[in-house]
Design a protein around this motif. Structure first.
Motif, PDB file in Angstrom:
ATOM      1  N   LYS A 154      41.543  16.247  66.393  1.00  0.00           N
ATOM      2  CA  LYS A 154      41.508  17.660  66.813  1.00  0.00           C
ATOM      3  C   LYS A 154      42.105  18.578  65.741  1.00  0.00           C
ATOM      4  N   HIS A 177      41.842  12.931  78.975  1.00  0.00           N
ATOM      5  CA  HIS A 177      42.509  13.540  77.826  1.00  0.00           C
ATOM      6  C   HIS A 177      44.004  13.541  78.097  1.00  0.00           C
ATOM      7  N   TYR A 226      35.458  17.778  74.112  1.00  0.00           N
ATOM      8  CA  TYR A 226      36.299  16.574  74.036  1.00  0.00           C
ATOM      9  C   TYR A 226      35.984  15.847  72.731  1.00  0.00           C
ATOM     10  N   VAL A 227      37.032  15.663  71.919  1.00  0.00           N
ATOM     11  CA  VAL A 227      36.879  15.052  70.601  1.00  0.00           C
ATOM     12  C   VAL A 227      37.602  13.713  70.574  1.00  0.00           C
ATOM     13  N   VAL A 260      43.314  24.386  70.847  1.00  0.00           N
ATOM     14  CA  VAL A 260      43.564  22.942  70.923  1.00  0.00           C
ATOM     15  C   VAL A 260      44.722  22.710  71.886  1.00  0.00           C
ATOM     16  N   ASP A 288      46.505  25.906  67.644  1.00  0.00           N
ATOM     17  CA  ASP A 288      46.654  24.452  67.724  1.00  0.00           C
ATOM     18  C   ASP A 288      47.937  24.137  68.492  1.00  0.00           C
ATOM     19  N   ILE A 316      39.579  22.739  72.880  1.00  0.00           N
ATOM     20  CA  ILE A 316      39.354  21.432  72.250  1.00  0.00           C
ATOM     21  C   ILE A 316      40.418  20.468  72.767  1.00  0.00           C
TER      22      ILE A 316
END
Length: 222
Positions: free
Chosen positions: A40, A221, A197-198, A181, A149, A32
């Motif tokens: 995210k 990103h 992709y968020v 992440v 994360d 992510i």
């Protein structure tokens, strides 16, 4: 294994995430990515139950999940030793670990190249050492889903590549589903991984090859 259907998260009038739809299959290595403030970490917190979505549904077909948060809360754990912190990640820890459980902890410490820290207090570890300890804690119970994360934020560059090699071995050998992440895909990418992709909503899901084409159309990103 995991499916998000029209999920949204709001804080008051501010929409952090909206219309989030995706699914993760067993054995996926699912990255992510997205800019700072894109939602995210919020998305991951809804996955592990730390936040409740404002709308939509989240279906999770396992209860055995390992989680490493972006920011470690060490205030209540400072007096604990490395052994105690890792042992708290076992599925059914007793008052004291068995000889075989201690050996398993030592084996993991060796994999993470911190084998000399077994009995050390968390209070005296560097940020990178603490992060490795919590990585082991997340991995020690062999979770069906491992959620990381920003797991390499405090790791020194020389260890990051080794860390990702280890993750891919775990994914391949144990069929572990990994949700990762990150801001930097450099060392993390291997064949057949998926990228999402968020940025408040899902802008892209697909292969790394297709993600590069997506980026070249003007999206980047961090």
């Amino acid at each position: 294994m995991i499916e998000y259907k029209n999920v949204g998260v709001s804080f008051g009038k501010f929409n952090v995430l909206s219309n989030v739809n995706f699914h993760v299959e067993k054995g996926d290595f699912f990255h992510i990515v997205g800019p700072n403030g894109s939602g995210k970490t919020t998305l991951v917190k809804t996955l592990v139950g730390l936040l409740k979505q404002s709308e939509g549904t989240i279906d999770i077909n396992t209860k055995n999940m390992g989680y490493l948060p972006q920011k470690l809360n060490l205030k209540n754990l400072i007096p604990m030793t490395v052994q105690e912190v890792i042992y708290s990640g076992f599925k059914k820890p007793k008052l004291f670990p068995s000889k075989s459980e201690c050996q398993l902890i030592k084996d993991w410490l060796k994999k993470m190249e911190i084998e000399d820290l077994f009995g050390h207090s968390m209070n005296y570890l560097s940020g990178g050492q603490q992060q490795r300890v919590y990585l082991i804690r997340a991995l020690i119970s062999e979770p069906d889903v491992l959620i990381l994360d920003e797991p390499t934020s405090a790791l020194d560059p020389s260890f990051r590549e080794k860390f990702y090699i280890l993750l891919h071995e775990i994914q391949r050998n144990n069929k572990t589903t990994i949700i990762h992440v990150t801001h930097d895909l450099t060392d993390a990418i291997k064949e057949n991984c998926k990228i999402m992709y968020v940025d408040q909503t899902i802008k892209f899901i697909g292969s790394y090859e297709d993600f590069n084409k997506f980026e070249h159309r003007g999206h980047h990103h961090d």
